[in-house]
Design a protein around this motif. Structure first.
Motif, short mmCIF file in Angstrom:
data_model
loop_
_atom_site.label_atom_id
_atom_site.label_comp_id
_atom_site.label_asym_id
_atom_site.label_seq_id
_atom_site.Cartn_x
_atom_site.Cartn_y
_atom_site.Cartn_z
N VAL A 12 0.84 -1.20 0.00
CA VAL A 12 0.00 0.00 0.00
C VAL A 12 0.87 1.25 0.00
O VAL A 12 0.62 2.21 -0.74
N GLY A 13 1.89 1.26 0.83
CA GLY A 13 2.80 2.41 0.87
C GLY A 13 3.48 2.65 -0.45
O GLY A 13 3.64 3.79 -0.88
N TYR A 14 3.86 1.57 -1.09
CA TYR A 14 4.52 1.72 -2.39
C TYR A 14 3.55 2.28 -3.42
O TYR A 14 3.89 3.18 -4.20
N VAL A 15 2.33 1.74 -3.43
CA VAL A 15 1.35 2.21 -4.40
C VAL A 15 1.05 3.68 -4.19
O VAL A 15 1.00 4.46 -5.14
N ARG A 22 0.29 4.58 -13.60
CA ARG A 22 -0.85 3.66 -13.60
C ARG A 22 -0.44 2.23 -13.90
O ARG A 22 -1.00 1.28 -13.34
N GLU A 23 0.52 2.03 -14.77
CA GLU A 23 0.94 0.68 -15.15
C GLU A 23 1.47 -0.08 -13.94
O GLU A 23 1.11 -1.24 -13.72
N GLN A 24 2.32 0.55 -13.17
CA GLN A 24 2.86 -0.10 -11.97
C GLN A 24 1.76 -0.36 -10.95
O GLN A 24 1.73 -1.40 -10.31
N ALA A 29 -1.82 -4.08 -8.09
CA ALA A 29 -3.20 -4.40 -7.76
C ALA A 29 -3.57 -5.80 -8.22
O ALA A 29 -4.24 -6.55 -7.50
N SER A 30 -3.14 -6.18 -9.42
CA SER A 30 -3.46 -7.53 -9.91
C SER A 30 -2.76 -8.59 -9.08
O SER A 30 -3.33 -9.65 -8.81
N THR A 31 -1.53 -8.32 -8.66
CA THR A 31 -0.81 -9.26 -7.79
C THR A 31 -1.54 -9.41 -6.46
O THR A 31 -1.68 -10.52 -5.94
N ALA A 32 -2.02 -8.31 -5.92
CA ALA A 32 -2.75 -8.36 -4.65
C ALA A 32 -4.05 -9.14 -4.81
O ALA A 32 -4.42 -9.93 -3.92
N ARG A 33 -4.74 -8.96 -5.92
CA ARG A 33 -5.98 -9.71 -6.16
C ARG A 33 -5.71 -11.20 -6.27
O ARG A 33 -6.44 -12.01 -5.71
#
Length: 96
Positions: A12-15, A22-24, A29-33
């Motif tokens: 979350v901190g990194y995001v 947006r790409e990163q 987000a997809s990895t977290a899902r």
């Protein structure tokens, strides 16, 4: 469980602090899902919910005293514990 919280906090901190765009963000987000849908993670979540539910029910049963009355059984709310703070009467009222 502590390591999972740490990893989630870092992600979350990194995001939030990332300037990669947006790409990163979408990659993270997809990895977290995918991680949250992993069978091991789902199983751990279900187990944690069951433990919390059982402990909450046990605690609720231990802290709610029941008083038997002439009409049957009625729950009684426990009296609050004394906090050491005393009430100060308003001007003109007699002391407690």
């Amino acid at each position: 469980m502590g390591m999972l919280k740490l990893a989630a906090g870092v992600a979350v901190g990194y995001v939030l602090g990332s300037r990669a765009g947006r790409e990163q963000y979408e990659k993270i987000a997809s990895t977290a899902r995918r991680l949250s849908a992993h069978p091991t993670v789902v199983q751990a979540q279900e187990k944690a919910k069951a433990v919390i539910s059982d402990r909450a029910a046990t605690t609720r049963a231990e802290t709610t005293p029941v008083v038997t009355t002439a009409n049957g059984v009625s729950p009684r709310t426990p009296r609050p514990k004394h906090t050491g703070v005393t009430a100060v009467p308003a001007p003109g009222e007699p002391p407690l």
